[in-house]
Structures are given as structure tokens and as C-alpha cells.
Scaffold this motif. Sequence first.
Motif, PDB file in Angstrom:
ATOM      1  N   THR A  85     -49.728 -63.955  57.045  1.00 36.16           N
ATOM      2  CA  THR A  85     -50.600 -63.474  58.109  1.00 36.16           C
ATOM      3  C   THR A  85     -52.138 -63.979  57.503  1.00 36.16           C
ATOM      4  OG1 THR A  85     -51.476 -61.406  56.970  1.00 36.16           O
ATOM      5  CG2 THR A  85     -49.471 -60.981  57.980  1.00 36.16           C
ATOM      6  N   PRO A  86     -53.098 -63.757  58.595  1.00 40.31           N
ATOM      7  CA  PRO A  86     -54.390 -64.401  58.141  1.00 40.31           C
ATOM      8  C   PRO A  86     -55.323 -63.479  57.477  1.00 40.31           C
ATOM      9  CG  PRO A  86     -54.300 -63.872  60.513  1.00 40.31           C
ATOM     10  CD  PRO A  86     -53.034 -63.512  59.992  1.00 40.31           C
ATOM     11  N   LEU A  87     -54.695 -62.354  57.264  1.00 37.93           N
ATOM     12  CA  LEU A  87     -55.536 -61.206  56.748  1.00 37.93           C
ATOM     13  C   LEU A  87     -55.602 -61.109  55.033  1.00 37.93           C
ATOM     14  CD1 LEU A  87     -56.950 -58.716  58.117  1.00 37.93           C
ATOM     15  CD2 LEU A  87     -54.797 -57.439  57.442  1.00 37.93           C
ATOM     16  N   LEU A  88     -56.602 -60.924  54.617  1.00 39.29           N
ATOM     17  CA  LEU A  88     -57.118 -60.765  53.095  1.00 39.29           C
ATOM     18  C   LEU A  88     -57.646 -59.395  53.047  1.00 39.29           C
ATOM     19  CD1 LEU A  88     -59.160 -64.338  52.781  1.00 39.29           C
ATOM     20  CD2 LEU A  88     -56.803 -63.886  52.177  1.00 39.29           C
ATOM     21  N   MET A  89     -57.482 -59.009  51.769  1.00 42.25           N
ATOM     22  CA  MET A  89     -58.361 -58.032  51.255  1.00 42.25           C
ATOM     23  C   MET A  89     -59.454 -58.225  50.464  1.00 42.25           C
ATOM     24  SD  MET A  89     -55.581 -55.090  50.344  1.00 42.25           S
ATOM     25  CE  MET A  89     -54.043 -56.103  49.664  1.00 42.25           C
ATOM     26  N   SER A  90     -60.766 -57.895  50.879  1.00 45.12           N
ATOM     27  CA  SER A  90     -62.023 -58.552  50.111  1.00 45.12           C
ATOM     28  C   SER A  90     -62.037 -57.749  48.841  1.00 45.12           C
ATOM     29  CB  SER A  90     -63.310 -58.363  50.983  1.00 45.12           C
ATOM     30  OG  SER A  90     -63.103 -58.778  52.253  1.00 45.12           O
ATOM     31  N   PRO A  91     -62.877 -58.377  47.925  1.00 44.51           N
ATOM     32  CA  PRO A  91     -63.039 -57.618  46.650  1.00 44.51           C
ATOM     33  C   PRO A  91     -63.850 -56.415  46.597  1.00 44.51           C
ATOM     34  CG  PRO A  91     -64.402 -59.865  47.048  1.00 44.51           C
ATOM     35  CD  PRO A  91     -63.655 -59.839  48.043  1.00 44.51           C
ATOM     36  N   ILE A  92     -63.176 -55.271  46.131  1.00 44.41           N
ATOM     37  CA  ILE A  92     -63.973 -54.080  46.151  1.00 44.41           C
ATOM     38  C   ILE A  92     -64.220 -53.647  44.462  1.00 44.41           C
ATOM     39  CG2 ILE A  92     -64.027 -51.645  46.691  1.00 44.41           C
ATOM     40  CD1 ILE A  92     -63.402 -52.440  49.465  1.00 44.41           C
ATOM     41  N   GLY A  93     -65.349 -53.812  44.069  1.00 49.30           N
ATOM     42  CA  GLY A  93     -65.495 -53.346  42.751  1.00 49.30           C
ATOM     43  C   GLY A  93     -65.322 -51.824  42.320  1.00 49.30           C
ATOM     44  N   VAL A  94     -64.786 -51.385  41.281  1.00 47.63           N
ATOM     45  CA  VAL A  94     -64.551 -50.102  41.057  1.00 47.63           C
ATOM     46  C   VAL A  94     -63.831 -49.230  41.959  1.00 47.63           C
ATOM     47  CG1 VAL A  94     -65.841 -48.357  39.787  1.00 47.63           C
ATOM     48  CG2 VAL A  94     -67.053 -50.364  40.136  1.00 47.63           C
ATOM     49  N   ILE A  95     -63.011 -49.986  42.726  1.00 45.09           N
ATOM     50  CA  ILE A  95     -62.102 -49.372  43.718  1.00 45.09           C
ATOM     51  C   ILE A  95     -61.375 -47.994  43.238  1.00 45.09           C
ATOM     52  CG2 ILE A  95     -59.921 -50.503  43.838  1.00 45.09           C
ATOM     53  CD1 ILE A  95     -59.926 -50.433  46.821  1.00 45.09           C
ATOM     54  N   GLY A  96     -61.265 -48.092  42.002  1.00 43.38           N
ATOM     55  CA  GLY A  96     -60.333 -46.880  41.327  1.00 43.38           C
ATOM     56  C   GLY A  96     -61.287 -45.531  41.588  1.00 43.38           C
TER      57      GLY A  96
END
Length: 379
Positions: A85-96
Amino acid sequence: QNEIYLAGLGGQVPAYPMSYDELERRAELAMSPGTWSYVAGGAGDERTQRANREAFDHWGLVPRMLRATTERDQSVELFGHRLPTPLLMSPIGVIGICTQDGHGDLATARAAAATGVPMIASTLTEDPMEVVAAEQGETPGFFQLYCPTDPEVAQSLVGRAEDAGYRAIVVTLDTWVTGWRPRDLSTANFPQLRGRCLANYFSDPVFRSRLAAPPDEDPGSAILAWAQMFGRPLGWDDLAWLRSLTDLPVVLKGICHPDDARRAVDEGVDGIYVSTHGGRQANGGIAAIDCLPAVREAVPDTTVLLDSGVRSGSDVVKALALGADAVGVGRPYAFGAALGGTDGIVHVLRNILAEADLLMAVDGYPTVPDLGPEAMRRL
Ligand code: FNR
């Protein structure tokens, strides 16, 4: 993708919200006020953040008929990898901070493995990037670099990313200083770095070697050292050095002007990532999606990514038609993580993809290459 819809028609009540507004509302209830401010907030009075979303309403897809086919294909090619698919998960810092167990990076990596949607792992993962990479299964992953002022720390992070099997280095350009984010500043329980392990950065051997005491013994001075070397204000003169750090494709995140895109490509960059950081860094600016057509035109043969304001399948389809090779989402999957860890993220991604698939089917654009500027009208 139709199965989600058919299950609904069959009376199966979905475990997670189906609309973005409901997702956002439930995520707010699930998060502490500080976490909510950090994730949902943006720069200044958040005009750029709103513009990112509202701009999608200024573009419309033109329906084409008598091209109906059951042979639909959302796959794309990115840096030599075929993605479903053409979808990406953008970087998310400290997502914890979004997840119950504090391991949001692992939840994201497992969602990548389950869906084939690549994760762009932030420099600020809480689990070590090597552990995060190992959870991504067959799905290629990318590593996002916040470039440290100390070149050897930068080299170490990039080298570790290569060794861990990441397939591209995404260098974020707009965050060498923090944005002015009133919500963060006014929420007393903003997620402090102290106590959050930042194992990826703080455990980096070169970074550790710069500290007087190990970070676990003296987290305060580790944070101070980190703050001092966190953001390197990159200039054009640094591109050759950045390029020399790795043989992996190098992507620049935050490019919005066609001249910047052209020059970056001339100087050897492999990908341009149009983004306003979801409106978190600068305020009073233009929407990322409105920057996309000119950037696409400026670098017709280069991989172009887009994020900022993408909330639905129709947003993804519009971004593809306006020239993106792949499209990132940020907050939507962070909210999914808050509601159900890996399951919640998978739900969010599958909903977006299912809507895109049905829209492409109904409107007569069965594959991604079918979507071009002629499919779009400015409203
Ligand atoms: C981000 N973003 C981000 N970008 C980046 O390059 N490195 C990072 O560590 C982070 N961290 C981060 C944390 C949080 C809580 C958010 C919401 C965003 C920006 C992110 O990659 C992306 O550009 C935006 O989130 C896209 O906009 P939407 O989809 O959130 O509107």
C-alpha cells in the motif's frame, strides 16, 4: 479491504471508532492531559495545523466511469521495495507515552509487520532501534534522524540504523530548535524526558562516551548533554557530509519549496518528504498538501513523500493524485495506539486503506499509477 465494510453491514460492531473525530475524542479520554497536549497540540495558535487539514477540502477527485474492475492494486514501489500500500507511519518520538505498557514503538513495529505499512522509526524511540527493527517482520522500515551537533553521534545513529536493517535514512530538517507550543508549556504534566528511558539515544555508545556518568546513574546530566547536542542546524554545506554517512537512500523531511527540492536532488538526495511536521513546529504557514504539486513538478523523477493533515482514505488518494509516491499519517495512529496498542494502530491503518480502496474503485482509478494531476480539481 471490502471485508471491514461487509462485516459492518452484517451487524458486527467495530471494536474501535470508525470516524476520525470519534477516534480523536476517545483518544483524548484515554490519555492524561499532558500526553494529550503533547500529541494533539501544535505550534502557536495552531493555524498551520488546521490549515493542513482544511486544505484537503480545496481539492476534489474527478469520478471516471466504465472503468470498473475487481483487479485493484494499491501497491507502490519505494526505494526499490514493493509495498502493498502507499501508506507510511510517520515518525513519532516518545510514542510510548500513548500506550499502557510504554512500548509504543514496539506496538508500531508490530502494526507494520501485520499490515505491510512501513514504520519510520524516530530518533526518539524509547525502545532501542535494533529491538524495534526486529519487530517489523518482513515490512521494510526507515529510520528518522534528528541530526545531533556532534557528528560522531550522528554517524553512530546512522550506522546502527544500517546494521539494524533500516532501508532509508529520513533526516528531519525543521526541528533543530523546538517549536513554540503553548499547550505543552501550559500543561503541568507534560511528559518529561526524565524517567522516560529514551533508550535509543541515551544508550547509544558514542553518546554515552560523551557523558561524565552513565545515564542510568545520572539521568539529569544525560538530559542536559542530550539537550546540548540534540539539534544541529543543517545547511546546504552539510548535505555532502550527510550523504557520506550512509549508502542508504537519504530523504529530507520538511521540504516544502520547489527550489529547495530541486537543489536537494541536484546535490544527491534520494527522496523529498513534503511535511509541515503536522503543524507542530511553525505556525502561520501554508498546508503541506498545497506545497505538493509544485514540489512534484520540480523533481519529477524523485521519490516524493507527504504527510501533515492526512486523516482518511480520501486524503491519501488526493495526495497520491497530487504527486506523492507514498503518504504518511502521524496523529491518527498515535490515537490508535492509545486506544488499543498494536490492534488499535492496525485498525486505524486498515480503515484508511479500506476507504482509499473503495474510493479508487468507485471513481475509476483502480491502481496508484492511474492517479495523476488530471484526476484532481482545485475547488
Ligand atoms: C511527531 N513528528 C515527528 N517527526 C519527526 O521527524 N520526528 C519525530 O520524532 C516526531 N515526533 C512527533 C511526535 C508527535 C506526538 C507527533 C504528533 C508528531 C511529526 C510527524 O512525523 C509527522 O510529520 C506529523 O505528525 C504529520 O502530521 P499529522 O498526520 O499528525 O497531521
